[in-house]
Design a protein around this motif. Structure first.
Motif, PDB file in Angstrom:
ATOM      1  N   LEU A   1       5.092   0.681   8.708  1.00  0.00           N
ATOM      2  CA  LEU A   1       5.166   0.693   7.345  1.00  0.00           C
ATOM      3  C   LEU A   1       5.120   1.876   6.489  1.00  0.00           C
ATOM      4  O   LEU A   1       5.579   2.308   5.314  1.00  0.00           O
ATOM      5  CB  LEU A   1       4.077  -0.313   6.637  1.00  0.00           C
ATOM      6  CG  LEU A   1       4.399  -1.848   6.905  1.00  0.00           C
ATOM      7  CD1 LEU A   1       2.984  -2.757   6.546  1.00  0.00           C
ATOM      8  CD2 LEU A   1       5.298  -2.413   6.411  1.00  0.00           C
ATOM      9  N   PHE A   2       4.412   2.996   6.963  1.00  0.00           N
ATOM     10  CA  PHE A   2       3.919   4.047   6.104  1.00  0.00           C
ATOM     11  C   PHE A   2       4.315   5.330   6.929  1.00  0.00           C
ATOM     12  O   PHE A   2       3.867   6.413   6.667  1.00  0.00           O
ATOM     13  CB  PHE A   2       2.523   4.104   5.915  1.00  0.00           C
ATOM     14  CG  PHE A   2       2.081   3.106   5.171  1.00  0.00           C
ATOM     15  CD1 PHE A   2       2.374   3.093   3.864  1.00  0.00           C
ATOM     16  CD2 PHE A   2       1.408   1.693   5.536  1.00  0.00           C
ATOM     17  CE1 PHE A   2       1.872   2.023   2.627  1.00  0.00           C
ATOM     18  CE2 PHE A   2       1.016   0.811   4.677  1.00  0.00           C
ATOM     19  CZ  PHE A   2       1.053   0.806   3.606  1.00  0.00           C
ATOM     20  N   ALA A   3       5.382   5.405   7.717  1.00  0.00           N
ATOM     21  CA  ALA A   3       6.051   6.582   8.112  1.00  0.00           C
ATOM     22  C   ALA A   3       6.790   7.280   7.142  1.00  0.00           C
ATOM     23  O   ALA A   3       6.408   8.482   7.264  1.00  0.00           O
ATOM     24  CB  ALA A   3       7.195   6.195   9.324  1.00  0.00           C
ATOM     25  N   TYR A   4       7.108   6.870   5.989  1.00  0.00           N
ATOM     26  CA  TYR A   4       7.713   7.466   4.853  1.00  0.00           C
ATOM     27  C   TYR A   4       6.648   8.335   4.117  1.00  0.00           C
ATOM     28  O   TYR A   4       6.622   9.326   3.665  1.00  0.00           O
ATOM     29  CB  TYR A   4       8.417   6.559   4.114  1.00  0.00           C
ATOM     30  CG  TYR A   4       7.493   5.861   3.123  1.00  0.00           C
ATOM     31  CD1 TYR A   4       7.003   6.341   1.767  1.00  0.00           C
ATOM     32  CD2 TYR A   4       6.754   4.800   3.585  1.00  0.00           C
ATOM     33  CE1 TYR A   4       6.136   5.423   1.032  1.00  0.00           C
ATOM     34  CE2 TYR A   4       6.145   4.002   2.885  1.00  0.00           C
ATOM     35  CZ  TYR A   4       5.679   4.310   1.689  1.00  0.00           C
ATOM     36  OH  TYR A   4       4.769   3.685   0.649  1.00  0.00           O
ATOM     37  N   PHE A   5       5.268   7.862   4.255  1.00  0.00           N
ATOM     38  CA  PHE A   5       4.089   8.291   3.635  1.00  0.00           C
ATOM     39  C   PHE A   5       3.489   9.491   4.422  1.00  0.00           C
ATOM     40  O   PHE A   5       2.692  10.299   3.642  1.00  0.00           O
ATOM     41  CB  PHE A   5       3.119   7.063   3.430  1.00  0.00           C
ATOM     42  CG  PHE A   5       2.150   7.395   2.509  1.00  0.00           C
ATOM     43  CD1 PHE A   5       2.298   7.540   1.084  1.00  0.00           C
ATOM     44  CD2 PHE A   5       0.788   7.854   2.857  1.00  0.00           C
ATOM     45  CE1 PHE A   5       1.242   7.757   0.172  1.00  0.00           C
ATOM     46  CE2 PHE A   5      -0.233   7.966   1.868  1.00  0.00           C
ATOM     47  CZ  PHE A   5      -0.006   7.999   0.716  1.00  0.00           C
TER      48      PHE A   5
END
Length: 448
Positions: free
Chosen positions: A38-42
């Motif tokens: 879910l939070f690879a972009y983050f």
């Protein structure tokens, strides 16, 4: 000492190390299967293929302090130290090696993790090596103490109600930030009002709730819960809404037998961090609920602060350090290097958009001020704060002090040290506990 006696003496340590190891495994599982998708972009991603060394190295560094952790929570500062270890240090070790925004070279990741280990060791040594001071205690007369406390509490609540009461609404998760934006507009940058809001959340209500829990005053518990709902409605802070829950959980923890608390804590945190995985996803609504749970627990609570350590390091590797000028008191003597506050500056630099990157004191005060050497430097200052905290509250039952500072403890992982002392209310809570009347029910000598 006989072999049998040595075995008995080592058993509590073995149990604690095993429980910490389980917590570390739980964090790895949560990172790989809940966070990264879910939070690879983050920035909380996994570079493929996964380098086993980038898992093994932080696991070893994360587990090593468990062999020296306190076996009993006998001081209030042990609670704050535990927050720093479980919520900042352990995730920080892994994120240093696994972060994808930025992705650090292995050598820099190792240097950062070792510096964090040094900072943690300074806190641990300070707790064990510094004898508590015998500070003069001027216990206030009971009537005056409680009248003054109630007067301050009512003044703060009335002030916030008058200024923000018109902003009250029980907002859903998607509307929280709109409520907060409207609340900020009503406050108009008034520093005293910001202090009033923070002190209600972190100082006044937790102290009252601690008393209500230990004295078993159910009506007071309802009053505190209602006040927190009101603060959530006017400000939109999830911490206000959840405060009665986590303060109660910490109360249940410290009321356990003293030799159990140290290993129940990592087991409880492991259960919390994996809890979103228990939410079934038969439809889109349940999937949304699970995604929000992942954001609030593994991401926001356990990993955001760790990621910010890496992001602060990247920013201040190529930009000048503040040497403390970002702290309001120091700013009176040194020119501020940056026109805007540090937290939004880091947010804009990393994500190219408005984001307030509030981080723990290793990042906010340490790296921002002095680079990597700032981590051990601020750890020395924090160790002295712990020392004064324990010295000033030595006459109060540690369990009561810990519950009273539960809200402050939860903020400790993502707030600067000097902010925690003043805006967060820790300094005033220490004074409040130090001045408790001589007949206060929860003095150490009165604890059952």
């Amino acid at each position: 000492m006989t072999a049998a006696n040595r075995t008995v003496a080592l058993r509590p340590r073995a149990v604690l190390v095993s429980c910490v190891f389980f917590y570390i495994c739980a964090y790895i599982v949560a990172y790989a299967f809940l966070l990264a998708p879910l939070f690879a972009y983050f920035g909380l991603g996994l570079t493929q293929p996964v380098d086993p060394l980038r898992i093994a190295a932080p696991a070893i560094l994360a587990l090593a302090p468990a062999f020296w952790l306190p076996l009993r929570m006998e001081k209030p500062s042990t609670f704050l130290f535990s927050v720093q270890y479980y919520i900042v240090y352990v995730p920080g070790c892994f994120v240093a090696f696994l972060s994808t925004r930025p992705a650090l070279p292995f050598g820099q990741s190792l240097l950062l993790a070792l510096t964090l280990l040094l900072g943690l060791a300074i806190l641990l040594v300070g707790q064990r090596a510094l004898p508590l001071l015998r500070l003069p205690r001027f216990a206030a007369p009971g009537a005056i103490y409680w009248i003054a406390f109630c007067a301050v509490a009512l003044t703060l609540m009335v002030t916030i109600a008058a200024k923000l009461g018109g902003n009250f609404q029980l907002a859903g998760i998607d509307e929280i930030y709109d409520v907060r934006a409207a609340g900020s507009e009503r406050l108009g940058g008034n520093v005293l009002l910001v202090y009033a809001l923070n002190w209600l959340n972190a100082l006044v209500l937790p102290f009252v709730m601690a008393y209500a829990l230990f004295a078993r005053r159910k009506f007071l518990l309802l009053v505190v819960a209602a006040c927190y709902v009101f603060l959530f409605g006017v400000w939109g802070s999830k911490a206000s809404l959840l405060a009665p829950i986590f303060i109660s959980l910490i109360y249940l923890l410290v009321r356990q037998r003293a030799d159990r608390v140290s290993w129940l804590l990592p087991l409880g945190l492991a259960a919390i961090i994996l809890s979103p995985a228990l939410i079934p996803t038969p439809n889109d609504l349940m999937q949304l609920a699970r995604d929000w749970a992942v954001q609030i627990v593994p991401q926001r609570t356990f990993s955001s602060s760790a990621l910010l350590i890496v992001q602060y390091l990247e920013f201040f590797t190529v930009n000048p350090n503040t040497f403390g000028s970002h702290v309001s008191v120091v700013r009176e003597f040194l020119p501020d290097v940056y026109p805007a506050a540090i937290a939004p500056t880091i947010g804009w630099y990393t994500y190219g958009g408005p984001m307030t990157a509030n981080a723990n004191f290793w990042a906010t005060d340490g790296i921002a001020g002095f680079g990597l050497p700032g981590i051990p430097m601020l750890s020395v200052i924090c160790a002295l704060v712990f020392w004064l905290l324990d010295s000033a509250t030595r006459h109060v039952a540690p369990s009561f002090s810990i519950v009273a500072m539960a809200y402050i403890g939860t903020n400790f992982a993502d707030t600067g040290l000097f902010t925690t002392l003043l805006t967060g209310g820790l300094l005033f809570l220490v004074l409040l506990l130090h001045l408790v009347p001589i007949d206060f029910r929860f003095l150490r000598t009165a604890q059952s």
